[in-house]
Design an enzyme around this catalytic site. Structure first.
Site, PDB file in Angstrom:
ATOM      1  N   LEU A   1      45.528  35.024  36.615  1.00 16.09           N
ATOM      2  CA  LEU A   1      44.959  33.672  36.585  1.00 16.09           C
ATOM      3  C   LEU A   1      44.402  33.397  37.988  1.00 16.09           C
ATOM      4  O   LEU A   1      45.120  33.013  38.888  1.00 16.09           O
ATOM      5  CB  LEU A   1      46.056  32.667  36.208  1.00 16.09           C
ATOM      6  CG  LEU A   1      45.581  31.282  35.811  1.00 16.09           C
ATOM      7  CD1 LEU A   1      44.689  31.330  34.576  1.00 16.09           C
ATOM      8  CD2 LEU A   1      46.764  30.369  35.532  1.00 16.09           C
ATOM      9  N   HIS A   2      43.101  33.628  38.143  1.00 20.36           N
ATOM     10  CA  HIS A   2      42.513  33.647  39.473  1.00 20.36           C
ATOM     11  C   HIS A   2      42.386  32.275  40.147  1.00 20.36           C
ATOM     12  O   HIS A   2      42.837  32.063  41.264  1.00 20.36           O
ATOM     13  CB  HIS A   2      41.093  34.241  39.418  1.00 20.36           C
ATOM     14  CG  HIS A   2      40.979  35.476  38.585  1.00 20.36           C
ATOM     15  ND1 HIS A   2      41.428  36.696  39.023  1.00 20.36           N
ATOM     16  CD2 HIS A   2      40.476  35.672  37.342  1.00 20.36           C
ATOM     17  CE1 HIS A   2      41.198  37.608  38.094  1.00 20.36           C
ATOM     18  NE2 HIS A   2      40.616  37.018  37.064  1.00 20.36           N
ATOM     19  N   ASP A   3      41.681  31.359  39.478  1.00 26.82           N
ATOM     20  CA  ASP A   3      41.139  30.186  40.163  1.00 26.82           C
ATOM     21  C   ASP A   3      42.165  29.200  40.734  1.00 26.82           C
ATOM     22  O   ASP A   3      41.941  28.684  41.840  1.00 26.82           O
ATOM     23  CB  ASP A   3      40.167  29.451  39.240  1.00 26.82           C
ATOM     24  CG  ASP A   3      38.910  30.275  38.976  1.00 26.82           C
ATOM     25  OD1 ASP A   3      38.678  31.250  39.707  1.00 26.82           O
ATOM     26  OD2 ASP A   3      38.160  29.925  38.041  1.00 26.82           O
TER      27      ASP A   3
ATOM     28  N   TYR B   1      41.531  40.736  28.898  1.00 24.50           N
ATOM     29  CA  TYR B   1      41.990  41.628  29.972  1.00 24.50           C
ATOM     30  C   TYR B   1      42.580  42.909  29.434  1.00 24.50           C
ATOM     31  O   TYR B   1      42.425  43.979  30.022  1.00 24.50           O
ATOM     32  CB  TYR B   1      42.965  40.896  30.913  1.00 24.50           C
ATOM     33  CG  TYR B   1      42.202  40.341  32.082  1.00 24.50           C
ATOM     34  CD1 TYR B   1      42.005  41.103  33.227  1.00 24.50           C
ATOM     35  CD2 TYR B   1      41.606  39.099  32.005  1.00 24.50           C
ATOM     36  CE1 TYR B   1      41.242  40.631  34.276  1.00 24.50           C
ATOM     37  CE2 TYR B   1      40.841  38.612  33.045  1.00 24.50           C
ATOM     38  CZ  TYR B   1      40.665  39.383  34.182  1.00 24.50           C
ATOM     39  OH  TYR B   1      39.904  38.910  35.210  1.00 24.50           O
TER      40      TYR B   1
ATOM     41  N   THR C   1      45.009  37.662  43.177  1.00 26.52           N
ATOM     42  CA  THR C   1      45.138  37.017  41.850  1.00 26.52           C
ATOM     43  C   THR C   1      45.718  37.980  40.817  1.00 26.52           C
ATOM     44  O   THR C   1      46.356  37.539  39.864  1.00 26.52           O
ATOM     45  CB  THR C   1      43.790  36.475  41.344  1.00 26.52           C
ATOM     46  OG1 THR C   1      42.880  37.559  41.094  1.00 26.52           O
ATOM     47  CG2 THR C   1      43.164  35.525  42.340  1.00 26.52           C
TER      48      THR C   1
END
Ligand code: CA
Length: 388
Positions: free
Chosen positions: A276-278, A264, A219
């Protein structure tokens, strides 16, 4: 005509990046979202549930996608919530444009029972479970209904951090110390929030063989740079077309990203743009779309390998460090660390991709924003036309 879209149950803890996971799952043309369950994490359960219903309202899907509140704390631990400097007081700070929910969450049936019923109603080998918060609900689901392990097509999880140069991503520094985790030096938030839940998933070898893990190492390659924020704000044609770009939804999404950008930069020292992980965990279910190809190609082999190992699919045996309290983890223990051991070629195990087609991912995500804009515009014109 049969519906060939991929059925997906989404478990999340919105959360800034969960917002984009919901958007992608709700508007990708190859995905049919079955329902959303919520879990503690970015904020307390009541807040993540309220946020999920608000997000669905903002994208015009509140009356089509049911939301079920799940676990308010870990399987065997007290709740651990992200500090307010990560997601803010509400779990979703940074915008005033998030609407109040038009449809409340459903509490007459538990999240686990709702997910189990929805998944069992799908043909065997078709449905995916995606989790973008602590894995408490998912672990409870497969413990209560072990028959679902053979029934589902796959499980996609955002969580963990591998380190050791698994990808070229910068994982950041906190107080001058390089780290692989985003919560402690070793642990990623979703795994640390409920390490026993994560461990129970990876210990189940049948389930592990169907699991894709999207760690921070991946990510952190997907940064919302200024260019990406402009794409999401103005649309693919830069807002030149009359009536396009800068809708309330787009402004809201970019305000949420900007809040995350500051976090961040301030907390982790990552200044190019926040990862933007999800939504990457949602994108991972698109395997099998279009003649067996990923809609968004993921690389599940070592791109630097040469000779006989080149292009060899990598599968992992994953264990989780469960010893230690949250406080001990904060003090330097490895609690919540994910340890991935590469299995011999051909053996089944967890898929941990090393990369994906990032420009294509952003293009696909923007197209989902565009579809949400169209839905909202059509709902607004119906309202006007109806005179109510
Ligand atoms: Ca999340």
């Amino acid at each position: 005509m049969s519906d060939s879209r991929i059925p997906v149950w989404l478990d999340c803890d919105p959360g800034h990046d969960d917002t984009f996971a919901i958007l992608l799952a709700a508007y990708h043309p190859a995905i049919r979202i079955l329902g959303v369950s919520t879990v503690f994490g970015n904020a307390a359960l009541e807040k993540t549930t309220l946020n999920a219903t608000s997000i669905l309202t903002a994208i015009g899907k509140a009356d089509q996608i049911p939301v079920y509140p799940g676990a308010s704390h870990a399987l065997v631990r007290p709740p651990m919530h992200a500090p307010t400097d990560i997601h803010g007081e509400t779990g979703l700070d940074g915008t005033s444009l998030l609407p109040p929910p038009t449809v409340p969450a459903i509490t007459s049936v538990s999240a686990i029972d709702a997910a189990a019923a929805a998944l069992k109603a799908e043909k065997p080998g078709t449905a995916w479970v995606v989790a973008t918060g602590a894995f408490t609900n998912v672990a409870a689901l497969f413990t209560k209904c072990p028959e679902l392990v053979s029934h589902i097509k796959g499980l996609s999880l955002m969580g963990g951090a591998i380190g050791g140069g698994f990808t070229p991503a910068v994982l950041g520094h906190v107080d001058g110390v390089p780290r692989i985790g985003n919560w402690t030096q070793f642990a990623e938030f979703n795994v640390l929030a409920d390490p026993e839940a994560a461990a129970s998933i990876f210990e189940n070898k049948k389930l592990a063989a169907k699991t894709t893990l999207i760690p921070l190492d991946v990510t952190h390659l997907v940064l919302t740079t200024q260019e990406v924020r402009d794409l999401l704000l103005y649309g693919a044609d830069g807002g030149k077309k009359e009536g396009e770009g800068k809708t309330t939804l787009r402004v809201m999404l970019v305000e949420l990203l900007m809040f995350f950008a500051k976090t961040y930069s301030d907390v982790f020292g990552i200044t190019e743009g926040p990862p933007l992980h999800d939504p990457i965990a949602v994108a991972a279910v698109l395997a099998g779309v279009g003649n067996g190809q990923h809609e968004i190609p993921f690389c599940d082999f070592d791109p630097s390998a040469t000779g006989a190992g080149a292009g060899q699919k990598e599968r992992y045996d994953v264990t989780v460090v469960t010893e230690g309290t949250y406080e001990e983890a904060r003090a330097g223990a490895r609690t919540g660390q994910v340890i991935a051991c590469l299995l011999p070629p051909g053996e089944e195990g967890v898929t941990i991709p090393r990369n994906l087609d990032i420009p294509l991912f952003w293009k696909v995500l923007e197209e989902c924003v565009s579809r949400a804009d169209a839905t909202n515009a059509s709902a607004a014109s119906t309202k006007e036309g109806g005179g109510s």
